[in-house]
Design a protein around this motif. Sequence first.
Motif, PDB file in Angstrom:
ATOM      1  N   VAL A  88       0.854  -1.176   0.000  1.00 62.20           N
ATOM      2  CA  VAL A  88       0.000   0.000   0.000  1.00 62.20           C
ATOM      3  C   VAL A  88       0.895   1.232   0.000  1.00 62.20           C
ATOM      4  O   VAL A  88       1.707   1.419   0.900  1.00 62.20           O
ATOM      5  CB  VAL A  88      -0.930   0.041   1.234  1.00 62.20           C
ATOM      6  N   VAL A  89       0.762   2.062  -1.031  1.00 69.64           N
ATOM      7  CA  VAL A  89       1.560   3.281  -1.151  1.00 69.64           C
ATOM      8  C   VAL A  89       0.619   4.447  -1.357  1.00 69.64           C
ATOM      9  O   VAL A  89      -0.124   4.487  -2.337  1.00 69.64           O
ATOM     10  CB  VAL A  89       2.564   3.200  -2.323  1.00 69.64           C
ATOM     11  N   HIS A 120       0.387   1.058  -6.931  1.00 70.25           N
ATOM     12  CA  HIS A 120      -0.492   1.834  -7.808  1.00 70.25           C
ATOM     13  C   HIS A 120      -0.747   1.091  -9.115  1.00 70.25           C
ATOM     14  O   HIS A 120      -1.862   1.125  -9.656  1.00 70.25           O
ATOM     15  CB  HIS A 120       0.120   3.205  -8.096  1.00 70.25           C
ATOM     16  N   ASN A 121       0.272   0.408  -9.612  1.00 73.91           N
ATOM     17  CA  ASN A 121       0.081  -0.387 -10.827  1.00 73.91           C
ATOM     18  C   ASN A 121      -0.973  -1.459 -10.610  1.00 73.91           C
ATOM     19  O   ASN A 121      -1.861  -1.665 -11.449  1.00 73.91           O
ATOM     20  CB  ASN A 121       1.398  -1.038 -11.253  1.00 73.91           C
ATOM     21  N   GLU A 122      -0.862  -2.170  -9.510  1.00 72.98           N
ATOM     22  CA  GLU A 122      -1.813  -3.244  -9.239  1.00 72.98           C
ATOM     23  C   GLU A 122      -3.220  -2.705  -9.036  1.00 72.98           C
ATOM     24  O   GLU A 122      -4.202  -3.370  -9.358  1.00 72.98           O
ATOM     25  CB  GLU A 122      -1.352  -4.037  -8.006  1.00 72.98           C
ATOM     26  N   GLU A 123      -3.314  -1.486  -8.500  1.00 75.46           N
ATOM     27  CA  GLU A 123      -4.627  -0.880  -8.294  1.00 75.46           C
ATOM     28  C   GLU A 123      -5.246  -0.440  -9.617  1.00 75.46           C
ATOM     29  O   GLU A 123      -6.415  -0.757  -9.902  1.00 75.46           O
ATOM     30  CB  GLU A 123      -4.494   0.328  -7.361  1.00 75.46           C
ATOM     31  N   TYR A 124      -4.469   0.261 -10.442  1.00 78.79           N
ATOM     32  CA  TYR A 124      -5.044   0.877 -11.637  1.00 78.79           C
ATOM     33  C   TYR A 124      -5.174  -0.082 -12.818  1.00 78.79           C
ATOM     34  O   TYR A 124      -5.972   0.168 -13.714  1.00 78.79           O
ATOM     35  CB  TYR A 124      -4.206   2.087 -12.052  1.00 78.79           C
ATOM     36  N   ARG A 125      -4.403  -1.166 -12.832  1.00 77.50           N
ATOM     37  CA  ARG A 125      -4.499  -2.090 -13.966  1.00 77.50           C
ATOM     38  C   ARG A 125      -5.888  -2.726 -14.046  1.00 77.50           C
ATOM     39  O   ARG A 125      -6.330  -3.143 -15.126  1.00 77.50           O
ATOM     40  CB  ARG A 125      -3.418  -3.169 -13.877  1.00 77.50           C
ATOM     41  N   GLY A 126      -6.585  -2.793 -12.905  1.00 80.51           N
ATOM     42  CA  GLY A 126      -7.947  -3.331 -12.900  1.00 80.51           C
ATOM     43  C   GLY A 126      -9.012  -2.284 -13.101  1.00 80.51           C
ATOM     44  O   GLY A 126     -10.190  -2.620 -13.275  1.00 80.51           O
ATOM     45  N   MET A 171      -5.790   9.875 -13.952  1.00 82.50           N
ATOM     46  CA  MET A 171      -4.911   8.760 -14.309  1.00 82.50           C
ATOM     47  C   MET A 171      -5.229   8.255 -15.708  1.00 82.50           C
ATOM     48  O   MET A 171      -4.319   7.886 -16.466  1.00 82.50           O
ATOM     49  CB  MET A 171      -5.049   7.631 -13.292  1.00 82.50           C
ATOM     50  N   GLU A 172      -6.494   8.236 -16.088  1.00 86.21           N
ATOM     51  CA  GLU A 172      -6.856   7.814 -17.443  1.00 86.21           C
ATOM     52  C   GLU A 172      -6.238   8.729 -18.484  1.00 86.21           C
ATOM     53  O   GLU A 172      -5.775   8.278 -19.536  1.00 86.21           O
ATOM     54  CB  GLU A 172      -8.380   7.781 -17.589  1.00 86.21           C
ATOM     55  N   LYS A 173      -6.239  10.045 -18.221  1.00 88.24           N
ATOM     56  CA  LYS A 173      -5.636  10.995 -19.164  1.00 88.24           C
ATOM     57  C   LYS A 173      -4.136  10.785 -19.242  1.00 88.24           C
ATOM     58  O   LYS A 173      -3.543  10.879 -20.325  1.00 88.24           O
ATOM     59  CB  LYS A 173      -5.954  12.428 -18.742  1.00 88.24           C
ATOM     60  N   ARG A 174      -3.496  10.508 -18.097  1.00 93.14           N
ATOM     61  CA  ARG A 174      -2.058  10.256 -18.116  1.00 93.14           C
ATOM     62  C   ARG A 174      -1.748   9.026 -18.953  1.00 93.14           C
ATOM     63  O   ARG A 174      -0.823   9.042 -19.776  1.00 93.14           O
ATOM     64  CB  ARG A 174      -1.526  10.068 -16.694  1.00 93.14           C
ATOM     65  N   VAL A 175      -2.528   7.967 -18.753  1.00 92.95           N
ATOM     66  CA  VAL A 175      -2.324   6.742 -19.528  1.00 92.95           C
ATOM     67  C   VAL A 175      -2.580   7.005 -21.006  1.00 92.95           C
ATOM     68  O   VAL A 175      -1.852   6.503 -21.878  1.00 92.95           O
ATOM     69  CB  VAL A 175      -3.243   5.620 -19.001  1.00 92.95           C
ATOM     70  N   GLU A 176      -3.599   7.797 -21.315  1.00 93.47           N
ATOM     71  CA  GLU A 176      -3.907   8.135 -22.710  1.00 93.47           C
ATOM     72  C   GLU A 176      -2.719   8.827 -23.382  1.00 93.47           C
ATOM     73  O   GLU A 176      -2.346   8.481 -24.515  1.00 93.47           O
ATOM     74  CB  GLU A 176      -5.135   9.035 -22.755  1.00 93.47           C
ATOM     75  N   TYR A 177      -2.110   9.780 -22.689  1.00 92.58           N
ATOM     76  CA  TYR A 177      -0.950  10.466 -23.251  1.00 92.58           C
ATOM     77  C   TYR A 177       0.246   9.520 -23.368  1.00 92.58           C
ATOM     78  O   TYR A 177       1.016   9.598 -24.343  1.00 92.58           O
ATOM     79  CB  TYR A 177      -0.578  11.678 -22.395  1.00 92.58           C
ATOM     80  N   ASP A 178       0.422   8.631 -22.392  1.00 93.54           N
ATOM     81  CA  ASP A 178       1.524   7.671 -22.461  1.00 93.54           C
ATOM     82  C   ASP A 178       1.386   6.757 -23.676  1.00 93.54           C
ATOM     83  O   ASP A 178       2.368   6.499 -24.392  1.00 93.54           O
ATOM     84  CB  ASP A 178       1.568   6.830 -21.183  1.00 93.54           C
TER      85      ASP A 178
END
Length: 471
Positions: free
Chosen positions: A345-346, A394-400, A434-441
């Motif tokens: 947990v971070v 955070h990866n494990e949280e957002y990947r789902g 976070m969705e916008k960040r992923v979209e730009y990535d």
Amino acid sequence: MGYGNPIKHHGEESVLIYRVVDIFIICSLLFVTTFSYVGTFPALYQLILCVVVIAYFFAAEISGVYHTHKHTSLKQVLLTVLASWFICIALSLVLGFFFKISESYSRVVLGVWFAITPFVLISWRWCAFVLPKRLRPKDCYKDKSIIIGATPAGIILAQELRNSKHINENLLGFYDDRTPERIEKTMGASELPLNMKGNIDDALLLAQHHSVKNVYVALPMEAAKRIKQILNAFSNSNAHVHVVPDFFTFDLMHSRWKNIGNMMTLSVHDTPFRGFTSMIKRFEDVLLSLVIIALISPVLLVVAIGVKLSSPGPVIFKQDRYGLDGRPIKVWKFRSMSATDNGSVVKQATKNDPRITKFGAFIRRTSLDELPQFFNVLTGQMSIVGPRPHAVAHNEEYRGLIDKYMLRHQVKPGITGWAQINGYRGETDTIDKMEKRVEYDLTYIQNWTLWLDIKIVYLTIFKGFTGKTAY
């Protein structure tokens, strides 16, 4: 039993001609200029010719000079040629200065060669693009084309055919076995750029009576049996039949064809860094990181002292992150908090976070806490430019929670990225951010070029090191 010959890229023969003509122009101009001024063609001039030819094709591949399908205008083609040649000039001057051999060359010869060559390269390309169109009679016959299937793929194809200035085809319309009412219900009447002309049997009659040259089959992939029947039917005509797969529905990530024996496969999610491009990216990372570390070494020392004096604890904080292909790496940062989370947990840093020290708040706002990551770049765990690495938790949280989140790991994580210079830096306290960040990535990965990396580095220097959301 084999599956036939591997598929060839349309137009690859013309690309070969461009390469051969470019080599001929570069070589012949240096030979003529040298022989006219010196009287011979010495070995030193042969050496610089080899260096420049290699450098030109190196630069041309990066800038996409020979990727003609990516160019939208003649101006873009000419600019990429010019940029590639200027890279050659810069490289030859640097090498001449480094090896102290510049005095062995005639400045007149090299000056004339450097000046004339881009003019000739641009001129012959202009002729290749413009003259055929100008010499073509206004009433010149255009190949008649039709599209089988009023589908999303067919609509996009129709728009491309109508908008393209380089394709000499007259698109007649769509042919589909569905009724107009059913098509309108599925697609919407306003979606079709051309009217329906008939059913597939009508299209077959056109092809058999030599009334159409190109037939584009744009049915969905699930209609494989129907596509096979159509191909068999049109084999009884002289029309050129093209299958238009609706791969765009998969949101392709740097897709490419791959030959496995004689079988063709298409990668749906892939990395832009393979082979030559991987070498370019690594060279860029090593060169820039060495230069930057040398320039910022006094800053590194000052920040390290500041961290040590501001609060007890280690100067460097190593946090677990996901790197290339989702493999775990240790990312280095100057410690900016009194507590360091690195478990399952971070908690993200927020505004007025009590864990952040006073000095830590300063180095986070200015991104000075990220500077040790240039050593991660040197070791090959990170890149200068790429998606910012998130904590494993955070990866494990957002990947789902976010579609295609893990595709960020098709490339190495970066110190700066396309998302950061577009304002998505620091805290992502909502799913939307976070969705916008992923979209730009993902946009960065899909559209990577060396010039895009240079642009991101440039913009980072002027607008990316500080931010209102960096806490």
